[in-house]
Design an enzyme around this catalytic site. Structure first.
Site, mmCIF file in Angstrom:
data_model
loop_
_atom_site.group_PDB
_atom_site.id
_atom_site.type_symbol
_atom_site.label_atom_id
_atom_site.label_comp_id
_atom_site.label_asym_id
_atom_site.label_seq_id
_atom_site.Cartn_x
_atom_site.Cartn_y
_atom_site.Cartn_z
ATOM 1 N N SER A 1 0.837 -1.206 0.000
ATOM 2 C CA SER A 1 0.000 0.000 0.000
ATOM 3 C C SER A 1 0.875 1.260 0.000
ATOM 4 O O SER A 1 1.729 1.390 -0.870
ATOM 5 C CB SER A 1 -0.972 -0.064 1.184
ATOM 6 O OG SER A 1 -1.960 0.909 1.049
ATOM 7 N N ASP B 1 -9.759 -4.373 -5.236
ATOM 8 C CA ASP B 1 -9.058 -3.199 -4.706
ATOM 9 C C ASP B 1 -9.362 -2.010 -5.624
ATOM 10 O O ASP B 1 -8.974 -2.013 -6.792
ATOM 11 C CB ASP B 1 -7.552 -3.493 -4.678
ATOM 12 C CG ASP B 1 -6.735 -2.351 -4.092
ATOM 13 O OD1 ASP B 1 -7.314 -1.267 -3.836
ATOM 14 O OD2 ASP B 1 -5.520 -2.555 -3.888
ATOM 15 N N HIS C 1 -7.927 -5.009 -0.854
ATOM 16 C CA HIS C 1 -6.745 -4.277 -0.410
ATOM 17 C C HIS C 1 -6.298 -4.776 0.972
ATOM 18 O O HIS C 1 -7.084 -4.750 1.920
ATOM 19 C CB HIS C 1 -7.068 -2.777 -0.353
ATOM 20 C CG HIS C 1 -5.842 -1.916 -0.273
ATOM 21 N ND1 HIS C 1 -5.062 -1.652 -1.379
ATOM 22 C CD2 HIS C 1 -5.252 -1.284 0.760
ATOM 23 C CE1 HIS C 1 -4.050 -0.875 -1.018
ATOM 24 N NE2 HIS C 1 -4.136 -0.640 0.278
#
Ligand SMILES: *[C@@H]1O[C@H](CO)[C@@H](O)[C@H](O)[C@H]1NC(C)=O
Ligand SMILES: *[C@@H]1O[C@H](CO)[C@@H](O)[C@H](O)[C@H]1NC(C)=O
Ligand SMILES: *[C@@H]1O[C@H](CO)[C@@H](O)[C@H](O)[C@H]1NC(C)=O
Ligand SMILES: *[C@@H]1O[C@H](CO)[C@@H](O)[C@H](O)[C@H]1NC(C)=O
Length: 341
Positions: free
Chosen positions: A181, A282, A312
């Protein structure tokens, strides 16, 4: 199936509950005026201390890099005899690759001592096996861009100069940058910096971006279609970019919209071979695919691995088989690149 039936994300109840809790806690800690209630967030962010006693073949310790900025890293060292595939067969002297890992959390939350990241790095350390350096960098909005990249670079420079902190069999000429991320964004932007400036002993031979956080002013098709997916929503990512980027700039800043006209020119850089992981649920998938396409267009070696049914941050849930599958794919990538580069 009629065209109005959207594919659905089917998750075990326990994971759904955990994801809602994380969402609720991060929502409650993000104040409308753009600050974070740290007391509230830290109350729920369960942490663990380093542990010199090997647990499942991994020992850990924390190393300070810059006390003033609270830059440190958690060092994960494999303690069992290691057999390294494709290279040295003498287990005692087998050298180990070094993975410098940047944790996720929107540049704003979490640390290497947060339980989920401690556990994930332990797994990488044990399974690859590799020496893992998990970086604690300053967080926004208290510290904005470029503090996070400065801290990431400071850790690499520290490792480049200090010969004593890593175990003897750590091979810094086989160093990988990795991150999930926002940590994937850091891995990329720190890689660009060190490609330009150069390091003495460390060679970055690969980069692993797990669902990296990129963005821009435009709302992509996946951001619109997947509104309501776990953890990532447009209002949330807009808040995070605003907290991180310099006052007055927008999301088309070159470190967010990396493939846009404000992005870095990669053509002359010896950018490392890159493995990008994406998930079908995601909302950031379109930005991540643009990043991958942009690397390829610039003549870089990049590989895209898609988990169509994942969301995610799925890799922090060890109960999902895909989480372990991802670790094995990271392992393959590292072992291939440490031999060929
Ligand atoms: C958190 O906030 C987002 C919008 O920013 C909202 O979509 C989501 O439902 C909220 N989640 C919880 C659990 O409150
Ligand atoms: C934001 O709000 C919090 C809580 O209401 C307050 O303590 C803080 O001083 C405010 N910060 C700014 C920069 O306005
Ligand atoms: C942080 O959040 C808690 C719980 O909502 C609240 O009691 C506390 O006053 C907040 N602290 C600040 C400084 O805003
Ligand atoms: C952001 O990036 C996309 C390409 O990925 C591009 O179409 C768009 O113009 C960019 N915006 C700016 C202003 O950088």
């Amino acid at each position: 199936m009629s065209s109005t039936d959207k594919p659905k994300l089917n998750l075990p109840l326990k994971i759904r509950v955990t994801l809602s809790l994380i969402s609720a806690i991060t929502n409650a800690s993000r104040r409308p005026n753009g600050t974070v209630n740290r007391t509230l967030f830290n109350f729920f962010d369960r942490k663990c201390s380093p542990n010199a006693t090997p647990v499942n073949g991994v020992s850990t310790k924390d190393v300070t890099v810059n006390a003033e900025h609270n830059v440190w890293f958690r060092l994960f060292t494999p303690t069992d005899d290691v057999t390294v595939t494709g290279g040295d067969t003498d287990t005692k002297s087998a050298s180990l690759p070094v993975v410098v890992f940047f944790h996720g959390g929107g540049f704003t939350f979490l640390s290497p001592s947060s339980l989920a990241f401690d556990a994930f790095c332990r797994k990488l350390c044990r399974e690859i096996p590799a020496v893992v350096v998990s970086v604690n960098y300053r967080l926004s909005p208290e510290h904005r861009y470029p503090a996070q990249y400065d801290d990431g670079e400071a850790v690499l420079k520290f490792l480049d100069e200090d010969k004593t902190v890593l175990p003897k069999n750590a091979d810094v000429a086989k160093c990988f940058l990795a991150g999930d991320s926002a940590g994937g964004n850091l891995a990329h932007n720190v890689a660009v910096r060190v490609c330009k400036e150069g390091l003495r002993k460390i060679r970055i031979v690969g980069l692993i971006a797990l669902q990296p956080f990129f963005g821009g002013e435009e709302q992509t098709e996946s951001e619109i279609r997947l509104e309501g997916a776990p953890l990532v929503s447009t209002s949330r990512t807009n808040w995070l970019w605003k907290a991180f980027l310099p006052e007055g700039s927008n999301r088309d800043h070159g470190v967010a919209n990396v493939s846009g006209p404000n992005g870095e020119d990669l053509s002359g850089l010896d950018y490392p071979d890159t493995l990008v992981f994406v998930g079908g649920f995601d909302p950031l998938i379109d930005w991540q695919k643009r990043y991958y396409d942009w690397l390829r267009k610039n003549g870089k070696n990049a590989q895209l691995t898609e988990y169509p049914n994942m969301f995610h941050g799925f890799y922090v849930f060890p109960e999902l088989p895909e989480s372990f599958q991802l670790v094995l794919e990271v392992k393959d990538f590292i072992n291939k690149n440490r031999v060929s580069n």
